[in-house]
Design an enzyme around this catalytic site. Structure first.
Site, mmCIF file in Angstrom:
data_model
loop_
_atom_site.group_PDB
_atom_site.id
_atom_site.type_symbol
_atom_site.label_atom_id
_atom_site.label_comp_id
_atom_site.label_asym_id
_atom_site.label_seq_id
_atom_site.Cartn_x
_atom_site.Cartn_y
_atom_site.Cartn_z
ATOM 1 C CD GLU A 43 -12.809 23.508 4.600
ATOM 2 O OE1 GLU A 43 -11.919 24.239 5.404
ATOM 3 O OE2 GLU A 43 -13.830 23.112 4.191
ATOM 4 C CG ASP A 95 -4.532 35.779 -3.312
ATOM 5 O OD1 ASP A 95 -5.337 36.011 -4.184
ATOM 6 O OD2 ASP A 95 -4.151 36.380 -2.400
ATOM 7 C CG ASP A 117 -4.156 37.460 9.613
ATOM 8 O OD1 ASP A 117 -4.534 37.956 11.000
ATOM 9 O OD2 ASP A 117 -3.069 37.348 10.063
ATOM 10 C CG ASP A 153 -10.294 32.870 18.232
ATOM 11 O OD1 ASP A 153 -10.119 33.665 16.875
ATOM 12 O OD2 ASP A 153 -9.686 33.020 18.990
ATOM 13 C CB THR A 188 -9.478 24.743 14.756
ATOM 14 O OG1 THR A 188 -9.753 25.476 15.182
ATOM 15 C CG2 THR A 188 -9.982 24.435 12.825
ATOM 16 C CG PHE A 190 -6.562 28.627 15.179
ATOM 17 C CD1 PHE A 190 -6.585 29.503 15.608
ATOM 18 C CD2 PHE A 190 -6.788 28.120 14.141
ATOM 19 C CE1 PHE A 190 -4.780 29.349 14.435
ATOM 20 C CE2 PHE A 190 -5.688 27.782 12.969
ATOM 21 C CZ PHE A 190 -4.591 29.034 13.302
#
Length: 221
Positions: A43, A95, A117, A153, A188, A190
């Site tokens: 993930e 990272d 992002d 999105d 989620t 988002f």
């Protein structure tokens, strides 16, 4: 962070957490990390961890390795792990690409990149996780037949993702256009916000191609 999250970080990090910089030289053995042999889902960008915890709870036969840079999100996921008694979750801080480099080739059953992002400014597009070089790295860690599942999105990023994923020589999509939203992907915050603001959510699901069989019936190189 809330006091509950701080407590979860203090108590559960030694058992369920790892720092990417400590394992970046690799190889990182997933079976040793989880204490068992099982398919592994990576993930990337687990956020506050709600989706990861929900999927892991519903999918106990696979192990979930979440990587995140946001400490409150890591702490919240650990709190959920403790609350729900999840033994098939590990949380990496650092990272994501460094972590992927440390993983063995062909070691993952799936990679999830949910609502990364979008770096919407053109000059920042080079920071996006879904670009050709990164995708080649992710694909190399998928076992043949493994799944790379992305969701966003941002319509422009979705088109860019599809162009990049279509261009990878070893990724194939079973869907002629956008993938239908899989039932196993939790909604989620988002996604809820996107719907409130009138934005469409795009799912992209690709499989790493399984090598063709040779005439003798053995797998090709």
């Amino acid at each position: 962070m809330t006091s509950r999250q701080i407590d979860a970080l203090d108590r559960l990090w030694p058992t369920y957490g790892l720092t990417v910089s400590d394992v970046a030289d690799g190889p990182l053995d997933p079976s040793a990390l989880f204490g068992r042999e099982a398919p592994v889902v990576l993930e990337i960008g687990s956020g506050m961890g709600d989706a990861t915890a929900a999927m892991a709870a519903d999918d106990p036969d696979r192990d979930y390795l979440a990587v995140e840079v946001h400490t409150p999100g890591i702490a919240n996921l650990l709190d959920l792990v403790g609350r729900d008694g999840l033994t098939n979750v590990r949380v990496a801080e650092g990272d994501a690409l460094d972590l992927v480099h440390a993983l063995p080739v062909d070691s993952l059953d799936a990679v999830h990149v949910f609502f990364p992002d979008p770096w919407p400014k053109t000059r920042h597009h080079k920071r996006r996780i879904i670009q050709a070089g990164h995708v080649a790295l992710l694909r190399s860690r998928l076992a043949p037949g493994g799944v790379l599942h992305c969701a966003t999105d941002w319509a422009e990023y979705a088109e860019s993702m599809r162009h990049t994923l279509d261009g990878d020589p070893e990724l194939v999509s079973p869907h002629p256009g956008w993938a239908p939203r899989p039932a196993h992907r939790p909604v989620t915050k988002f996604e809820r916000r996107a719907h409130r603001e009138g934005r469409e959510v795009f799912d992209l699901v690709y499989h790493r191609a399984v090598p063709a069989r040779t005439a003798s019936g053995d797998a090709g190189a």
